[in-house]
Design a protein around this motif. Structure first.
Motif, PDB file in Angstrom:
ATOM      1  N   LEU A  30       0.833  -1.201   0.000  1.00 33.52           N
ATOM      2  CA  LEU A  30       0.000   0.000   0.000  1.00 33.52           C
ATOM      3  C   LEU A  30       0.873   1.259   0.000  1.00 33.52           C
ATOM      4  O   LEU A  30       0.637   2.196  -0.779  1.00 33.52           O
ATOM      5  CB  LEU A  30      -0.930   0.000   1.207  1.00 33.52           C
ATOM      6  CG  LEU A  30      -2.144  -0.928   1.130  1.00 33.52           C
ATOM      7  CD1 LEU A  30      -2.857  -0.992   2.471  1.00 33.52           C
ATOM      8  CD2 LEU A  30      -3.115  -0.454   0.042  1.00 33.52           C
ATOM      9  N   VAL A  31       1.873   1.275   0.873  1.00 32.52           N
ATOM     10  CA  VAL A  31       2.766   2.437   0.948  1.00 32.52           C
ATOM     11  C   VAL A  31       3.553   2.587  -0.354  1.00 32.52           C
ATOM     12  O   VAL A  31       3.670   3.690  -0.903  1.00 32.52           O
ATOM     13  CB  VAL A  31       3.729   2.304   2.140  1.00 32.52           C
ATOM     14  CG1 VAL A  31       4.768   3.428   2.123  1.00 32.52           C
ATOM     15  CG2 VAL A  31       2.952   2.327   3.447  1.00 32.52           C
ATOM     16  N   TYR A  32       4.091   1.477  -0.847  1.00 28.69           N
ATOM     17  CA  TYR A  32       4.883   1.494  -2.086  1.00 28.69           C
ATOM     18  C   TYR A  32       4.058   1.996  -3.262  1.00 28.69           C
ATOM     19  O   TYR A  32       4.486   2.897  -4.003  1.00 28.69           O
ATOM     20  CB  TYR A  32       5.417   0.095  -2.368  1.00 28.69           C
ATOM     21  CG  TYR A  32       6.066  -0.050  -3.726  1.00 28.69           C
ATOM     22  CD1 TYR A  32       7.325   0.483  -3.980  1.00 28.69           C
ATOM     23  CD2 TYR A  32       5.406  -0.728  -4.756  1.00 28.69           C
ATOM     24  CE1 TYR A  32       7.921   0.346  -5.221  1.00 28.69           C
ATOM     25  CE2 TYR A  32       6.001  -0.862  -6.008  1.00 28.69           C
ATOM     26  CZ  TYR A  32       7.252  -0.329  -6.233  1.00 28.69           C
ATOM     27  OH  TYR A  32       7.835  -0.460  -7.476  1.00 28.69           O
ATOM     28  N   ASN A  33       2.868   1.420  -3.443  1.00 24.84           N
ATOM     29  CA  ASN A  33       2.030   1.822  -4.573  1.00 24.84           C
ATOM     30  C   ASN A  33       1.604   3.282  -4.476  1.00 24.84           C
ATOM     31  O   ASN A  33       1.555   4.001  -5.480  1.00 24.84           O
ATOM     32  CB  ASN A  33       0.795   0.918  -4.663  1.00 24.84           C
ATOM     33  CG  ASN A  33       1.137  -0.481  -5.117  1.00 24.84           C
ATOM     34  OD1 ASN A  33       2.044  -0.679  -5.930  1.00 24.84           O
ATOM     35  ND2 ASN A  33       0.436  -1.468  -4.599  1.00 24.84           N
ATOM     36  N   PHE A  34       1.310   3.738  -3.252  1.00 26.51           N
ATOM     37  CA  PHE A  34       0.917   5.140  -3.080  1.00 26.51           C
ATOM     38  C   PHE A  34       2.083   6.068  -3.441  1.00 26.51           C
ATOM     39  O   PHE A  34       1.888   7.081  -4.123  1.00 26.51           O
ATOM     40  CB  PHE A  34       0.477   5.401  -1.639  1.00 26.51           C
ATOM     41  CG  PHE A  34       0.040   6.811  -1.389  1.00 26.51           C
ATOM     42  CD1 PHE A  34      -1.210   7.247  -1.815  1.00 26.51           C
ATOM     43  CD2 PHE A  34       0.881   7.712  -0.745  1.00 26.51           C
ATOM     44  CE1 PHE A  34      -1.614   8.555  -1.601  1.00 26.51           C
ATOM     45  CE2 PHE A  34       0.485   9.020  -0.524  1.00 26.51           C
ATOM     46  CZ  PHE A  34      -0.766   9.457  -0.956  1.00 26.51           C
ATOM     47  N   CYS A  35       3.281   5.720  -3.004  1.00 28.38           N
ATOM     48  CA  CYS A  35       4.457   6.535  -3.335  1.00 28.38           C
ATOM     49  C   CYS A  35       4.717   6.552  -4.838  1.00 28.38           C
ATOM     50  O   CYS A  35       5.096   7.595  -5.402  1.00 28.38           O
ATOM     51  CB  CYS A  35       5.690   5.998  -2.604  1.00 28.38           C
ATOM     52  SG  CYS A  35       5.659   6.259  -0.812  1.00 28.38           S
ATOM     53  N   MET A  36       4.489   5.418  -5.497  1.00 33.76           N
ATOM     54  CA  MET A  36       4.697   5.355  -6.943  1.00 33.76           C
ATOM     55  C   MET A  36       3.638   6.152  -7.696  1.00 33.76           C
ATOM     56  O   MET A  36       3.912   6.685  -8.787  1.00 33.76           O
ATOM     57  CB  MET A  36       4.713   3.903  -7.407  1.00 33.76           C
ATOM     58  CG  MET A  36       5.900   3.100  -6.902  1.00 33.76           C
ATOM     59  SD  MET A  36       7.506   3.879  -7.269  1.00 33.76           S
ATOM     60  CE  MET A  36       7.504   3.832  -9.063  1.00 33.76           C
ATOM     61  N   ILE A  37       2.436   6.244  -7.147  1.00 30.67           N
ATOM     62  CA  ILE A  37       1.405   7.104  -7.742  1.00 30.67           C
ATOM     63  C   ILE A  37       1.894   8.552  -7.737  1.00 30.67           C
ATOM     64  O   ILE A  37       1.812   9.265  -8.743  1.00 30.67           O
ATOM     65  CB  ILE A  37       0.082   6.988  -6.961  1.00 30.67           C
ATOM     66  CG1 ILE A  37      -0.547   5.612  -7.170  1.00 30.67           C
ATOM     67  CG2 ILE A  37      -0.902   8.077  -7.405  1.00 30.67           C
ATOM     68  CD1 ILE A  37      -1.748   5.352  -6.267  1.00 30.67           C
ATOM     69  N   ILE A  38       2.416   8.993  -6.592  1.00 35.33           N
ATOM     70  CA  ILE A  38       2.907  10.368  -6.451  1.00 35.33           C
ATOM     71  C   ILE A  38       4.087  10.618  -7.383  1.00 35.33           C
ATOM     72  O   ILE A  38       4.155  11.650  -8.075  1.00 35.33           O
ATOM     73  CB  ILE A  38       3.318  10.654  -4.997  1.00 35.33           C
ATOM     74  CG1 ILE A  38       2.135  10.442  -4.044  1.00 35.33           C
ATOM     75  CG2 ILE A  38       3.867  12.074  -4.871  1.00 35.33           C
ATOM     76  CD1 ILE A  38       0.934  11.296  -4.357  1.00 35.33           C
ATOM     77  N   LEU A  39       5.038   9.675  -7.423  1.00 37.16           N
ATOM     78  CA  LEU A  39       6.219   9.833  -8.268  1.00 37.16           C
ATOM     79  C   LEU A  39       5.845   9.872  -9.746  1.00 37.16           C
ATOM     80  O   LEU A  39       6.375  10.695 -10.511  1.00 37.16           O
ATOM     81  CB  LEU A  39       7.208   8.700  -7.999  1.00 37.16           C
ATOM     82  CG  LEU A  39       8.507   8.706  -8.808  1.00 37.16           C
ATOM     83  CD1 LEU A  39       9.259  10.014  -8.613  1.00 37.16           C
ATOM     84  CD2 LEU A  39       9.383   7.518  -8.423  1.00 37.16           C
TER      85      LEU A  39
END
Length: 280
Positions: A66-75
Motif C-alpha cells: 500500500l505504501v509502495y504503490n501510493f508513493c509510486m502514484i505520487i512519483l
C-alpha cells in the motif's frame, strides 16, 4: 587482445565526449557501470528467487504494498506533470524537437525530470521483488522482467546524452500509464471491498498498446525529416516501441481474446469473487 581493449577504451572515451556536461556530477550519472551492475543483479535475483524462497511461506506485504504503490502514484504523477510543464505543454513540437542543452531554467528542469524518471526505473524493480517474496511467480513473466530489466540502463544513456527533446515523448506517456497502473495496484491491495472499482483492468493493457503505437508513429515520422536529434536514439526508441507493442498485443490476446478452458473460467470466476487472485 590488448589492442582490442585499447580500441574499446578509446571508443568509450570518444562517446563520453558527447555526453551532456550538465548531468556529469548527478547521482549515478558519471559512468554506466553501476546501472549495468544493478540490472544484471536484478536478472540474477529473479532467476534465483524461487529457489531461495523454497518451502518458505509467502511474505505478507499488504501494508508495504500500500505504501509502495501510493508513493509510486505520487512519483509517476510528478514525472508526468514535469515532462508536460518543462516541455510538452511549454512549446515542444510533436515533429522535430531537438534537446536544449542550455542552462535555461526550462532546459535544466527537463533534464532533472529525465534523471528522476531514470531513478524511478530502479525503484520499479521492486515490483518483481515483491512478486518473488509473495510467491506470485507467474506475475514475473518474460514480458514483465524484460521490460523492467532493460529500462534503467536504457535511460542512463538517455539522460547522459539526450536529457530532453524528442525522446521524452514516450516518457511523458509512460509516466501517465504508470500513474494509472499504480492507482490500480493500490486499490487492488486494499482488498475485496474495492474490487468494484477495478472494472477498468482490461483497459490498462489497451492504454499500453496505445502508448507503444503512438511512440512508433512518433519515431517513424522523424526518419523522413531533417532533425538535430541523434539518429541512434530514434532507432532505439522506435524499435523498443515496436517490440513491446508486439509483446503486449500477445499478452492481450492470451488474456482477453483467446478462449479459456472451462476449468480456468470457473477458477477465474472464483478469483473475482474472492478478490482478483492474480492481482497485487
Amino acid at each position: 587482445m590488448a589492442s582490442l581493449i585499447a580500441e574499446a577504451v578509446k571508443s568509450y572515451d570518444n562517446m563520453m565526449l558527447k555526453a551532456d556536461p550538465r548531468v556529469a556530477d548527478w547521482f549515478m550519472m558519471s559512468t554506466p557501470w553501476p546501472s549495468f551492475f544493478i540490472c544484471i543483479m536484478y536478472f540474477v535475483v529473479i532467476k534465483m528467487g524461487p529457489n531461495l524462497m523454497g518451502d518458505r511461506k509467502p511474505f505478507e506485504l499488504k501494508r508495504v504494498m500500500l505504501v509502495y504503490n501510493f508513493c509510486m502514484i505520487i512519483l509517476s504523477a510528478y514525472c508526468f506533470i514535469e515532462f508536460a510543464a518543462s516541455g510538452w505543454l511549454a512549446g515542444y513540437s510533436l515533429g522535430c524537437q531537438p534537446v536544449d542543452y542550455s542552462n535555461s531554467p526550462q532546459a535544466v528542469r527537463m533534464a532533472k525530470v529525465c534523471w528522476m524518471f531514470y531513478i524511478s526505473k530502479f525503484i520499479e524493480l521492486l515490483d518483481t521483488i515483491f512478486f518473488i517474496l509473495r510467491k506470485k511467480y507467474k506475475q514475473a513473466s518474460f514480458l514483465h522482467v524484460f521490460h523492467h530489466g532493460i529500462m534503467p540502463i536504457s535511460w542512463w544513456f538517455g539522460v547522459k546524452f539526450v536529457p530532453g527533446g524528442f525522446g521524452t515523448f514516450h516518457s511523458l506517456l509512460n509516466s501517465f500509464i504508470h500513474f494509472m497502473m499504480y492507482t490500480y495496484y493500490f486499490l487492488a491491495a486494499l482488498g475485496p471491498a474495492f474490487q468494484k472499482y477495478l472494472w477498468w483492468k482490461k483497459y490498462m493493457t489497451t492504454m499500453q498498446l496505445t502508448q507503444f503505437f503512438a511512440v512508433t508513429i512518433h519515431s517513424t515520422q522523424l526518419l523522413f525529416r531533417e532533425c538535430d536529434y541523434p539518429i541512434l536514439f530514434i532507432y532505439w526508441i522506435g524499435a523498443y516501441a515496436v517490440i513491446f507493442f508486439i509483446l503486449f498485443a500477445d499478452f492481450y490476446r492470451k488474456a482477453y481474446i483467446k478462449p479459456k478452458p472451462k476449468s480456468e473460467k470457473v477458477e477465474n470466476g472464483s478469483a473475482v469473487r474472492n478478490g482478483l487472485k492474480k492481482e497485487r
